[in-house]
Motif scaffolding. Structure first.
Motif, PDB file in Angstrom:
ATOM      1  N   GLN A  15      25.796   1.202  44.554  1.00  0.00           N
ATOM      2  CA  GLN A  15      25.417   0.010  43.785  1.00  0.00           C
ATOM      3  C   GLN A  15      26.517  -1.045  43.838  1.00  0.00           C
ATOM      4  N   LYS A  16      27.758  -0.620  43.736  1.00  0.00           N
ATOM      5  CA  LYS A  16      28.873  -1.567  43.759  1.00  0.00           C
ATOM      6  C   LYS A  16      29.059  -2.189  45.143  1.00  0.00           C
ATOM      7  N   LEU A  17      28.628  -1.471  46.186  1.00  0.00           N
ATOM      8  CA  LEU A  17      28.730  -2.006  47.539  1.00  0.00           C
ATOM      9  C   LEU A  17      27.589  -2.964  47.873  1.00  0.00           C
ATOM     10  N   GLY A  18      26.632  -3.088  46.947  1.00  0.00           N
ATOM     11  CA  GLY A  18      25.543  -4.032  47.166  1.00  0.00           C
ATOM     12  C   GLY A  18      24.279  -3.432  47.739  1.00  0.00           C
ATOM     13  N   ASP A  19      24.219  -2.097  47.845  1.00  0.00           N
ATOM     14  CA  ASP A  19      22.984  -1.468  48.324  1.00  0.00           C
ATOM     15  C   ASP A  19      21.880  -1.653  47.289  1.00  0.00           C
ATOM     16  N   ASN A  20      20.636  -1.773  47.755  1.00  0.00           N
ATOM     17  CA  ASN A  20      19.523  -1.818  46.818  1.00  0.00           C
ATOM     18  C   ASN A  20      19.062  -0.397  46.509  1.00  0.00           C
ATOM     19  N   GLN A  21      18.023  -0.282  45.689  1.00  0.00           N
ATOM     20  CA  GLN A  21      17.559   1.049  45.284  1.00  0.00           C
ATOM     21  C   GLN A  21      17.110   1.886  46.474  1.00  0.00           C
ATOM     22  N   ALA A  22      16.310   1.285  47.352  1.00  0.00           N
ATOM     23  CA  ALA A  22      15.772   2.036  48.487  1.00  0.00           C
ATOM     24  C   ALA A  22      16.894   2.554  49.388  1.00  0.00           C
ATOM     25  N   GLU A  23      17.895   1.720  49.627  1.00  0.00           N
ATOM     26  CA  GLU A  23      19.018   2.140  50.468  1.00  0.00           C
ATOM     27  C   GLU A  23      19.811   3.259  49.797  1.00  0.00           C
ATOM     28  N   THR A  24      19.962   3.150  48.483  1.00  0.00           N
ATOM     29  CA  THR A  24      20.691   4.182  47.749  1.00  0.00           C
ATOM     30  C   THR A  24      19.947   5.510  47.787  1.00  0.00           C
ATOM     31  N   VAL A  25      18.636   5.465  47.575  1.00  0.00           N
ATOM     32  CA  VAL A  25      17.829   6.688  47.635  1.00  0.00           C
ATOM     33  C   VAL A  25      17.960   7.342  49.006  1.00  0.00           C
ATOM     34  N   ARG A  26      17.863   6.530  50.054  1.00  0.00           N
ATOM     35  CA  ARG A  26      17.948   7.071  51.415  1.00  0.00           C
ATOM     36  C   ARG A  26      19.294   7.745  51.662  1.00  0.00           C
TER      37      ARG A  26
END
Length: 227
Positions: A15-26
């Protein structure tokens, strides 16, 4: 527990690196495989960190209940399933804070549910209740042909309710992953989504509803999912 904490740290890192939810889940699923947290839980923690939460620790509970099958826990499980019948047992267990075995027991024994396709529904109904579903579906077909201005509902039949199989998903999907601080914001956003649904969509829903009644009759009142 330590592995869950590790995953939460990874979520806040993404989250702090700017990933969105979908990217984080992946990324979480790629890193932890079968041991990854459920999608719902990942999104929930992502939103917590996004809205300023600093700690990755779970909330402290004021004492552990003497049994994981008390009335309060059962009601929490019931509420979660009614909100989203596609939740995995693991996600329900994580949210409520009990084991997967206890969650499965509550769902199957205390709430009398089983999974059909990807959705939890009440267990197969006894013959008399299935027959009642058939009779109601037949009545609804006849009433719809005579007069569109009618409503009739069969008991034990959430799958026959347009709000369940059509309207609620239409409202929930655009808002999934959002977090609101005030109930007024929830009402405002839900109302906006409701108003954005075109008239033709409601008409198509009614036709889909009518088509479903014929399937209920053909299936002799059994539950089914899909077109």
């Amino acid at each position: 527990m330590a592995e869950r904490l590790e995953q939460r740290y990874c979520i806040t890192f993404c989250q702090k690196l700017g990933d969105n939810q979908a990217e984080t889940v992946r990324k979480i699923q790629q890193a932890f495989g079968d041991d990854a947290m459920g999608v719902t839980q990942i999104k929930e923690w992502f939103n917590r960190f996004k809205h300023g939460r600093m700690s990755a620790d779970s909330e402290q509970r004021s004492g552990r209940p003497s049994t994981s099958r008390n009335a309060d826990v059962i009601e929490k499980v019931r509420t979660l399933i009614l909100e989203d019948r596609r939740l995995a047992i693991r996600e329900v267990a994580d949210e409520v804070g009990i084991s997967r075995g206890s969650t499965n027991t509550i769902l199957t024994e205390d709430l009398g549910m089983l999974r059909v396709a990807a959705k939890f529904v009440p267990k197969p109904l006894p013959p008399e209740q299935q027959q009642l579903r058939v009779e109601v579906a037949q009545d609804m077909l006849e009433c719809a042909n005579r007069d569109p201005e009618f409503l009739k509902k069969a008991p034990y039949s959430p799958d026959m309710a347009p709000c369940v199989f059509w309207l609620f998903p239409r409202l929930k999907t655009p808002l999934k992953g959002s977090r609101f601080d005030r109930s007024e914001d929830i009402i405002q956003n839900a109302t906006a989504q409701l108003h954005s649904i075109p008239k033709e969509a409601f008409q198509n829903c009614f036709q889909r509803w009518k088509d479903s009644w014929a399937k209920y009759v053909e299936s002799q009142g059994a539950y089914f999912e899909g077109d």
